[in-house]
Design a protein around this motif. Structure first.
Motif, PDB file in Angstrom:
ATOM      1  N   PRO A  66       0.936  -1.118   0.084  1.00  0.00           N
ATOM      2  CA  PRO A  66      -0.103  -0.072   0.049  1.00  0.00           C
ATOM      3  C   PRO A  66       0.801   1.215   0.149  1.00  0.00           C
ATOM      4  N   THR A  67       0.529   2.381  -0.720  1.00  0.00           N
ATOM      5  CA  THR A  67       1.330   3.407  -0.665  1.00  0.00           C
ATOM      6  C   THR A  67       0.458   4.752  -0.582  1.00  0.00           C
ATOM      7  N   TYR A  68       0.991   5.549   0.222  1.00  0.00           N
ATOM      8  CA  TYR A  68       0.422   6.964   0.241  1.00  0.00           C
ATOM      9  C   TYR A  68       1.613   7.721   0.155  1.00  0.00           C
ATOM     10  N   ASN A  69       1.886   8.827  -0.817  1.00  0.00           N
ATOM     11  CA  ASN A  69       3.116   9.560  -1.005  1.00  0.00           C
ATOM     12  C   ASN A  69       4.458   8.750  -0.800  1.00  0.00           C
ATOM     13  N   GLU A  70       4.870   7.819  -1.397  1.00  0.00           N
ATOM     14  CA  GLU A  70       6.018   7.056  -1.338  1.00  0.00           C
ATOM     15  C   GLU A  70       6.897   6.989  -2.601  1.00  0.00           C
ATOM     16  N   LYS A  71       6.744   7.770  -3.364  1.00  0.00           N
ATOM     17  CA  LYS A  71       7.302   7.869  -4.760  1.00  0.00           C
ATOM     18  C   LYS A  71       8.811   7.609  -4.644  1.00  0.00           C
ATOM     19  N   VAL A 125      -0.909  -0.841  -4.316  1.00  0.00           N
ATOM     20  CA  VAL A 125      -2.234  -0.136  -4.037  1.00  0.00           C
ATOM     21  C   VAL A 125      -2.176   1.125  -3.576  1.00  0.00           C
ATOM     22  N   ASP A 126      -2.453   2.293  -4.336  1.00  0.00           N
ATOM     23  CA  ASP A 126      -2.040   3.634  -4.422  1.00  0.00           C
ATOM     24  C   ASP A 126      -3.445   4.510  -3.851  1.00  0.00           C
ATOM     25  N   ASP A 127      -3.441   4.990  -3.038  1.00  0.00           N
ATOM     26  CA  ASP A 127      -4.527   6.108  -2.854  1.00  0.00           C
ATOM     27  C   ASP A 127      -4.408   7.569  -3.359  1.00  0.00           C
ATOM     28  N   MET A 140      -7.906   5.966   1.781  1.00  0.00           N
ATOM     29  CA  MET A 140      -9.093   5.231   2.469  1.00  0.00           C
ATOM     30  C   MET A 140      -8.349   4.210   3.488  1.00  0.00           C
ATOM     31  N   GLY A 141      -7.088   4.566   3.520  1.00  0.00           N
ATOM     32  CA  GLY A 141      -6.465   3.614   4.672  1.00  0.00           C
ATOM     33  C   GLY A 141      -5.881   2.262   4.266  1.00  0.00           C
ATOM     34  N   LEU A 142      -4.842   2.016   5.144  1.00  0.00           N
ATOM     35  CA  LEU A 142      -3.978   0.829   5.037  1.00  0.00           C
ATOM     36  C   LEU A 142      -4.955  -0.305   4.894  1.00  0.00           C
ATOM     37  N   MET A 174       3.888  -5.726   2.718  1.00  0.00           N
ATOM     38  CA  MET A 174       5.298  -5.209   2.919  1.00  0.00           C
ATOM     39  C   MET A 174       5.007  -3.831   2.976  1.00  0.00           C
ATOM     40  N   ASP A 175       5.377  -2.820   3.732  1.00  0.00           N
ATOM     41  CA  ASP A 175       5.525  -1.398   3.832  1.00  0.00           C
ATOM     42  C   ASP A 175       6.322  -1.008   2.593  1.00  0.00           C
ATOM     43  N   ALA A 176       6.069   0.192   2.037  1.00  0.00           N
ATOM     44  CA  ALA A 176       6.800   0.756   0.975  1.00  0.00           C
ATOM     45  C   ALA A 176       8.127   1.606   1.260  1.00  0.00           C
ATOM     46  N   ASP A 177       7.975   1.960   2.738  1.00  0.00           N
ATOM     47  CA  ASP A 177       8.751   3.078   3.198  1.00  0.00           C
ATOM     48  C   ASP A 177      10.351   2.572   3.653  1.00  0.00           C
ATOM     49  N   LEU A 178      10.671   1.409   3.028  1.00  0.00           N
ATOM     50  CA  LEU A 178      12.092   0.890   3.245  1.00  0.00           C
ATOM     51  C   LEU A 178      12.253   0.201   4.600  1.00  0.00           C
ATOM     52  N   SER A 179      11.263   0.241   5.388  1.00  0.00           N
ATOM     53  CA  SER A 179      11.448  -0.386   6.726  1.00  0.00           C
ATOM     54  C   SER A 179      11.700  -1.915   6.602  1.00  0.00           C
ATOM     55  N   HIS A 180      11.029  -2.343   5.612  1.00  0.00           N
ATOM     56  CA  HIS A 180      10.986  -4.124   5.364  1.00  0.00           C
ATOM     57  C   HIS A 180      12.064  -4.392   4.362  1.00  0.00           C
ATOM     58  N   GLY A 212      -4.079   0.090  10.147  1.00  0.00           N
ATOM     59  CA  GLY A 212      -2.891   0.451  10.822  1.00  0.00           C
ATOM     60  C   GLY A 212      -2.451  -0.863  11.888  1.00  0.00           C
ATOM     61  N   TYR A 213      -2.378  -0.532  12.858  1.00  0.00           N
ATOM     62  CA  TYR A 213      -1.764  -1.802  13.989  1.00  0.00           C
ATOM     63  C   TYR A 213      -3.080  -2.804  14.349  1.00  0.00           C
ATOM     64  N   ALA A 214      -4.308  -2.029  14.269  1.00  0.00           N
ATOM     65  CA  ALA A 214      -5.465  -3.089  14.462  1.00  0.00           C
ATOM     66  C   ALA A 214      -5.774  -4.253  13.453  1.00  0.00           C
ATOM     67  N   ASP A 218      13.680   2.295  10.428  1.00  0.00           N
ATOM     68  CA  ASP A 218      12.822   3.493  10.414  1.00  0.00           C
ATOM     69  C   ASP A 218      12.868   4.035   9.107  1.00  0.00           C
ATOM     70  N   ARG A 219      11.758   4.625   8.667  1.00  0.00           N
ATOM     71  CA  ARG A 219      11.987   5.327   7.191  1.00  0.00           C
ATOM     72  C   ARG A 219      12.818   6.643   7.174  1.00  0.00           C
ATOM     73  N   HIS A 220      13.350   6.656   6.188  1.00  0.00           N
ATOM     74  CA  HIS A 220      14.350   7.756   6.181  1.00  0.00           C
ATOM     75  C   HIS A 220      13.627   9.083   5.134  1.00  0.00           C
ATOM     76  N   SER A 229       6.599  10.538   4.940  1.00  0.00           N
ATOM     77  CA  SER A 229       6.207  10.925   6.337  1.00  0.00           C
ATOM     78  C   SER A 229       5.298   9.668   6.754  1.00  0.00           C
ATOM     79  N   SER A 230       5.406   9.646   8.029  1.00  0.00           N
ATOM     80  CA  SER A 230       4.487   8.680   8.571  1.00  0.00           C
ATOM     81  C   SER A 230       2.961   8.754   8.713  1.00  0.00           C
ATOM     82  N   LYS A 231       2.235   7.851   8.796  1.00  0.00           N
ATOM     83  CA  LYS A 231       0.759   7.861   8.851  1.00  0.00           C
ATOM     84  C   LYS A 231       0.285   7.502  10.134  1.00  0.00           C
ATOM     85  N   MET A 232       1.214   7.158  11.170  1.00  0.00           N
ATOM     86  CA  MET A 232       0.745   6.698  12.382  1.00  0.00           C
ATOM     87  C   MET A 232      -0.003   8.003  13.068  1.00  0.00           C
TER      88      MET A 232
HETATM   89  N1  LIG Z   1      -2.938   2.958  -0.071  1.00  0.00           N
HETATM   90  C1  LIG Z   1      -2.674   3.485   1.084  1.00  0.00           C
HETATM   91  N2  LIG Z   1      -1.293   3.148   1.760  1.00  0.00           N
HETATM   92  C2  LIG Z   1      -1.233   3.626   3.054  1.00  0.00           C
HETATM   93  C3  LIG Z   1      -2.374   4.457   3.731  1.00  0.00           C
HETATM   94  N3  LIG Z   1      -1.602   4.996   4.843  1.00  0.00           N
HETATM   95  C4  LIG Z   1      -0.558   4.116   5.167  1.00  0.00           C
HETATM   96  N4  LIG Z   1      -0.062   3.566   3.764  1.00  0.00           N
HETATM   97  C5  LIG Z   1       1.063   2.821   3.451  1.00  0.00           C
HETATM   98  O1  LIG Z   1       1.095   1.794   4.385  1.00  0.00           O
HETATM   99  C6  LIG Z   1       2.607   1.622   4.712  1.00  0.00           C
HETATM  100  C7  LIG Z   1       2.828   1.814   6.259  1.00  0.00           C
HETATM  101  O2  LIG Z   1       2.689   3.228   6.756  1.00  0.00           O
HETATM  102  P1  LIG Z   1       3.386   3.928   7.505  1.00  0.00           P
HETATM  103  O3  LIG Z   1       3.187   5.464   7.366  1.00  0.00           O
HETATM  104  O4  LIG Z   1       4.935   3.509   7.186  1.00  0.00           O
HETATM  105  O5  LIG Z   1       3.073   3.449   8.967  1.00  0.00           O
HETATM  106  P2  LIG Z   1       4.002   2.842  10.222  1.00  0.00           P
HETATM  107  O6  LIG Z   1       5.143   1.918   9.575  1.00  0.00           O
HETATM  108  O7  LIG Z   1       3.243   2.527  11.270  1.00  0.00           O
HETATM  109  O8  LIG Z   1       4.600   4.404  10.463  1.00  0.00           O
HETATM  110  P3  LIG Z   1       6.307   5.094  10.061  1.00  0.00           P
HETATM  111  O9  LIG Z   1       6.827   3.889   9.747  1.00  0.00           O
HETATM  112  O10 LIG Z   1       6.555   5.967  11.183  1.00  0.00           O
HETATM  113  O11 LIG Z   1       5.971   5.844   8.887  1.00  0.00           O
HETATM  114  C8  LIG Z   1       3.283   2.672   3.864  1.00  0.00           C
HETATM  115  O12 LIG Z   1       3.701   2.014   2.703  1.00  0.00           O
HETATM  116  C9  LIG Z   1       2.558   3.504   3.661  1.00  0.00           C
HETATM  117  O13 LIG Z   1       2.543   4.509   2.396  1.00  0.00           O
HETATM  118  C10 LIG Z   1      -3.409   4.895   3.207  1.00  0.00           C
HETATM  119  O14 LIG Z   1      -4.287   5.407   3.738  1.00  0.00           O
HETATM  120  N5  LIG Z   1      -3.934   4.273   1.885  1.00  0.00           N
END
Ligand SMILES: Nc1nc2c(ncn2[C@@H]2O[C@H](COP(=O)(O)OP(=O)(O)OP(=O)(O)O)[C@@H](O)[C@H]2O)c(=O)[nH]1
Ligand SMILES: [Mg+2]
Length: 233
Positions: free
Chosen positions: A8-13, A35-37, A65-67, A89-95, A177-179, A204-206, A209-212
């Motif tokens: 899933p991605t939101y602003n992860e270009k 899956v991009d929003d 619309m949420g992860l 898998m997260d897009a933010d290179l944490s994984h 999210g976590y839930a 952690d992401r470099h 921005s976080s969506k937490m």
């Molecule tokens: N499609 C979509 N992707 C999302 C949404 N919210 C988060 N993501 C993606 O889900 C993944 C995890 O989100 P993160 O923001 O990294 O959440 P996190 O890992 O709990 O927090 P940080 O690592 O601190 O940013 C990333 O690839 C985000 O781009 C959303 O509403 N829609």
């Protein structure tokens, strides 16, 4: 055997442009579904430009619309297209994609393989201590109430066998999210599937921005009770 990595991605270009080639290198032949929003930074467009090399697909949704629902849409696609192994898998290179073969190895004899940050002490790089305490507490709380036999209940790096996703009613998943992570682990376990954790180092992401948010934490605190009390089945 066909494998799909759902991201899933939101602003992860910036991040996704680095991640996809690393995935392809770590596991040649794997397919990637982003899956991009409607990311304002043009994430979807950047992925589509990479898609010419094959094995890359984008689902574009109109707005954030949420992860949770992003994964649900990705899982439905995976089931409909007959993928055997489906990754979160997260897009933010944490994984780190270097772990993908480790997941595949364990997925042969397990149904849901989960990457854990807490098998060997704490394997988290660059997290502020506040974040680490929060994550450890969230895990303790989730494990205590739900009885999940996991060291990392909220991990978002995992591999499902298709039958797990087929056994869960994806239209009943409304958490984020976590839930969302806790709910999927719990539902897989309740349906009798074999869960297995493997160690990963989480970075952690470099960039981006976080969506937490507080909402994400509150939702996680509530979902464990809904699962425990059978309100969510
Ligand atoms: N499609 C979509 N992707 C999302 C949404 N919210 C988060 N993501 C993606 O889900 C993944 C995890 O989100 P993160 O923001 O990294 O959440 P996190 O890992 O709990 O927090 P940080 O690592 O601190 O940013 C990333 O690839 C985000 O781009 C959303 O509403 N829609
Ligand atoms: Mg992240």
């Amino acid at each position: 055997m066909r494998t799909l990595i759902v991201i899933p991605t939101y602003n992860e270009k910036q991040n996704i442009q680095k991640l996809i080639p690393r995935i392809k290198k770590a596991m040649p032949g794997v397919h990637v579904l982003v899956v991009d929003d409607g990311s304002p930074d043009g994430t979807a467009k950047a992925v589509k430009a990479m898609a010419k090399s094959g094995g890359i697909k984008v689902i574009e949704r109109p707005g954030k619309m949420g992860l949770g629902t992003a994964y649900v849409d990705g899982f439905k696609y995976a089931v409909a297209h007959g993928y055997d192994y489906i990754f979160e898998m997260d897009a933010d290179l944490s994984h780190n994609p270097k772990y993908l073969p480790d997941f595949m190895k364990e997925a042969k004899s397990n149904d849901l393989v989960i990457g854990s940050r807490y098998i060997n002490g704490v394997s988290v790089v660059n997290w502020p201590i506040r974040r680490l305490i929060l994550s450890k507490f969230a895990n303790f709380y989730a494990r205590f109430i739900t009885g999940l036999p996991l060291t990392d209940c909220t991990s978002g790096f995992k591999c499902y066998r298709r039958k797990v996703l087929e056994a869960i009613n994806l239209d009943d998943i409304h958490s984020d999210g976590y839930a969302f992570q806790i709910e999927m682990h719990y539902k897989a376990l309740k349906r009798g599937f074999k869960l297995k954790e493997i160690p990963i180092i989480f970075v952690d992401r470099h960039a981006g921005s976080s969506k937490m948010s507080k909402r994400v934490m509150t939702e996680a605190a509530i979902i464990v009770w809904k699962l425990k009390l059978g309100i969510t089945k």
